[in-house]
Design a protein around this motif. Structure first.
Motif, mmCIF file in Angstrom:
data_model
loop_
_atom_site.group_PDB
_atom_site.id
_atom_site.type_symbol
_atom_site.label_atom_id
_atom_site.label_comp_id
_atom_site.label_asym_id
_atom_site.label_seq_id
_atom_site.Cartn_x
_atom_site.Cartn_y
_atom_site.Cartn_z
ATOM 1 N N TYR A 130 0.790 -1.227 0.151
ATOM 2 C CA TYR A 130 -0.155 0.117 0.190
ATOM 3 C C TYR A 130 0.947 1.287 -0.116
ATOM 4 C CZ TYR A 130 -3.776 -3.181 1.565
ATOM 5 O OH TYR A 130 -4.717 -4.131 1.539
ATOM 6 N N GLN A 131 0.476 2.284 -0.938
ATOM 7 C CA GLN A 131 1.381 3.357 -0.815
ATOM 8 C C GLN A 131 0.308 4.428 -0.061
ATOM 9 O OE1 GLN A 131 2.986 5.446 -4.494
ATOM 10 N NE2 GLN A 131 1.417 6.867 -3.966
ATOM 11 N N ILE A 132 1.007 4.845 0.989
ATOM 12 C CA ILE A 132 0.379 5.800 1.900
ATOM 13 C C ILE A 132 0.941 7.228 1.523
ATOM 14 C CG2 ILE A 132 -0.242 6.215 4.402
ATOM 15 C CD1 ILE A 132 -0.916 3.340 3.349
ATOM 16 N N PRO A 143 3.713 -2.905 3.335
ATOM 17 C CA PRO A 143 3.513 -4.191 3.009
ATOM 18 C C PRO A 143 2.109 -4.522 3.420
ATOM 19 C CG PRO A 143 4.986 -4.253 4.699
ATOM 20 C CD PRO A 143 4.903 -2.928 4.534
ATOM 21 N N ALA A 144 1.278 -5.293 2.671
ATOM 22 C CA ALA A 144 0.028 -5.684 3.077
ATOM 23 C C ALA A 144 0.248 -6.956 3.518
ATOM 24 C CB ALA A 144 -0.796 -5.693 1.833
ATOM 25 N N ILE A 145 0.763 -7.040 4.808
ATOM 26 C CA ILE A 145 0.933 -8.477 5.422
ATOM 27 C C ILE A 145 0.180 -8.467 6.628
ATOM 28 C CG2 ILE A 145 2.982 -9.104 3.956
ATOM 29 C CD1 ILE A 145 4.588 -7.968 6.763
ATOM 30 N N GLU A 146 -0.030 -9.603 7.373
ATOM 31 C CA GLU A 146 -0.546 -9.813 8.364
ATOM 32 C C GLU A 146 -0.158 -8.974 9.688
ATOM 33 O OE1 GLU A 146 -1.993 -13.719 10.433
ATOM 34 O OE2 GLU A 146 -2.951 -13.938 8.553
ATOM 35 N N ASP A 147 1.218 -9.119 9.578
ATOM 36 C CA ASP A 147 2.120 -8.500 10.677
ATOM 37 C C ASP A 147 1.723 -6.912 10.719
ATOM 38 O OD1 ASP A 147 3.000 -10.935 11.451
ATOM 39 O OD2 ASP A 147 4.843 -10.797 10.735
ATOM 40 N N VAL A 148 1.413 -6.399 9.514
ATOM 41 C CA VAL A 148 1.366 -4.931 9.563
ATOM 42 C C VAL A 148 -0.155 -4.581 9.603
ATOM 43 C CG1 VAL A 148 1.835 -2.787 8.157
ATOM 44 C CG2 VAL A 148 3.717 -4.687 8.596
ATOM 45 N N ILE A 158 -11.380 3.322 7.137
ATOM 46 C CA ILE A 158 -10.202 3.559 7.977
ATOM 47 C C ILE A 158 -9.431 2.135 7.962
ATOM 48 C CG2 ILE A 158 -11.480 2.732 10.234
ATOM 49 C CD1 ILE A 158 -9.549 4.898 11.604
ATOM 50 N N MET A 159 -8.232 2.188 8.072
ATOM 51 C CA MET A 159 -7.298 0.870 8.068
ATOM 52 C C MET A 159 -6.375 1.105 9.157
ATOM 53 S SD MET A 159 -4.060 -0.255 5.542
ATOM 54 C CE MET A 159 -5.382 -0.587 3.911
ATOM 55 N N LYS A 160 -6.402 0.062 10.080
ATOM 56 C CA LYS A 160 -5.388 0.320 11.079
ATOM 57 C C LYS A 160 -4.280 -0.796 10.892
ATOM 58 C CE LYS A 160 -8.201 2.495 14.223
ATOM 59 N NZ LYS A 160 -7.529 3.214 15.031
ATOM 60 N N ILE A 161 -3.004 -0.051 11.344
ATOM 61 C CA ILE A 161 -1.726 -0.734 11.069
ATOM 62 C C ILE A 161 -0.759 -0.497 12.389
ATOM 63 C CG2 ILE A 161 -1.961 -0.284 8.399
ATOM 64 C CD1 ILE A 161 0.687 1.894 9.059
ATOM 65 N N ARG A 162 0.215 -1.726 11.925
ATOM 66 C CA ARG A 162 1.375 -1.675 13.275
ATOM 67 C C ARG A 162 2.570 -1.708 12.201
ATOM 68 N NH1 ARG A 162 -1.721 -5.317 16.605
ATOM 69 N NH2 ARG A 162 -2.144 -3.989 18.365
ATOM 70 N N PRO A 163 3.060 -0.305 12.055
ATOM 71 C CA PRO A 163 4.035 -0.124 10.893
ATOM 72 C C PRO A 163 5.443 -0.908 11.330
ATOM 73 C CG PRO A 163 3.589 2.085 11.937
ATOM 74 C CD PRO A 163 2.560 1.079 12.568
ATOM 75 N N LEU A 164 6.138 -1.329 10.517
ATOM 76 C CA LEU A 164 7.349 -1.861 10.659
ATOM 77 C C LEU A 164 8.299 -0.717 11.052
ATOM 78 C CD1 LEU A 164 7.685 -4.404 7.605
ATOM 79 C CD2 LEU A 164 7.219 -4.922 10.054
ATOM 80 N N GLY A 166 10.967 2.149 10.982
ATOM 81 C CA GLY A 166 11.547 2.647 9.827
ATOM 82 C C GLY A 166 10.888 3.155 8.645
ATOM 83 N N ILE A 167 9.485 2.620 8.805
ATOM 84 C CA ILE A 167 8.626 3.196 7.373
ATOM 85 C C ILE A 167 8.160 4.772 7.669
ATOM 86 C CG2 ILE A 167 6.415 2.885 6.633
ATOM 87 C CD1 ILE A 167 6.384 -0.107 6.980
ATOM 88 N N PHE A 168 7.768 5.064 8.661
ATOM 89 C CA PHE A 168 7.206 6.405 8.803
ATOM 90 C C PHE A 168 8.629 7.340 9.554
ATOM 91 C CE2 PHE A 168 3.527 4.084 8.243
ATOM 92 C CZ PHE A 168 2.712 4.708 7.204
ATOM 93 N N ASP A 169 9.324 6.832 9.988
ATOM 94 C CA ASP A 169 10.498 7.819 10.611
ATOM 95 C C ASP A 169 11.777 6.866 10.391
ATOM 96 O OD1 ASP A 169 10.668 5.647 12.412
ATOM 97 O OD2 ASP A 169 9.741 6.411 14.013
#
Length: 172
Positions: A130-132, A143-148, A158-164, A166-169
């Motif tokens: 997913y490009q945000i 990445p559109a994976i279960e862990d995220v 709305i989409m709720k995520i737990r980013p890896l 380094g993705i946003f910082d």
């Protein structure tokens, strides 16, 4: 719910002399496209295309459309977009149309911090990405994976995520 008629593929060329066309599938795979008996030439569902036959051929779908019986008629369809009715498909739990994912607000599942909106879905082979895009126009790839991806709520957009990390910082 989003639009009723969704883009599913594009007619890229005639195939043979008897009116078959080659369609570039805009879905998970060509087999999905082959499952339709009726598609549409417009996003309102007013111009129907009765599908007489369809089969995957390399990276395209070879398709026979009722009323298209010559290479000349098929050539007139080159570049046309085909649409499907969402009413013709029952998606399994946890599967969504890309059209419905685009525009979702993306927020942190733990902090509720908002990262931006989904502006594109990239097909990478292993999993979608997913490009945000944030409010400043900066793009991030998730990445559109279960862990995220924790949850996707199409109704509330709305989409709720737990980013890896380094993705946003740039911090660890």
């Amino acid at each position: 719910m989003g639009k009723k008629f969704l883009e599913i593929g594009k007619i890229v060329a005639p195939h043979g002399l008897r009116g078959e066309v080659r369609v570039e599938p805009w879905c998970d795979d060509g087999d999905f496209l082959c499952g339709f008996k009726e598609l549409y030439f417009d996003e309102n569902g007013e111009k129907k295309a009765e599908i007489l036959s369809a089969k995957v051929h390399k990276n395209v779908v070879r398709m026979r459309i009722a009323g298209v019986d010559s290479v000349e008629q098929a050539e007139l369809l080159r570049g046309k977009i085909l649409f499907m009715s969402r009413d013709d498909v029952d998606l399994p739990e946890g599967r969504f149309f890309i059209q419905d994912v685009l525009g979702l607000e993306v927020c942190d599942a733990d902090t509720n911090a908002c990262y931006g909106k989904v502006t594109d879905v990239l097909k990478t082979g292993a999993n979608d990405v997913y490009q945000i895009t944030d409010s400043r126009g900066k793009d991030y790839l998730v990445p559109a994976i279960e862990d995220v991806i924790c949850s996707i709520d199409i109704k509330n957009k709305i989409m709720k995520i737990r980013p890896l990390k380094g993705i946003f910082d740039d911090k660890d």
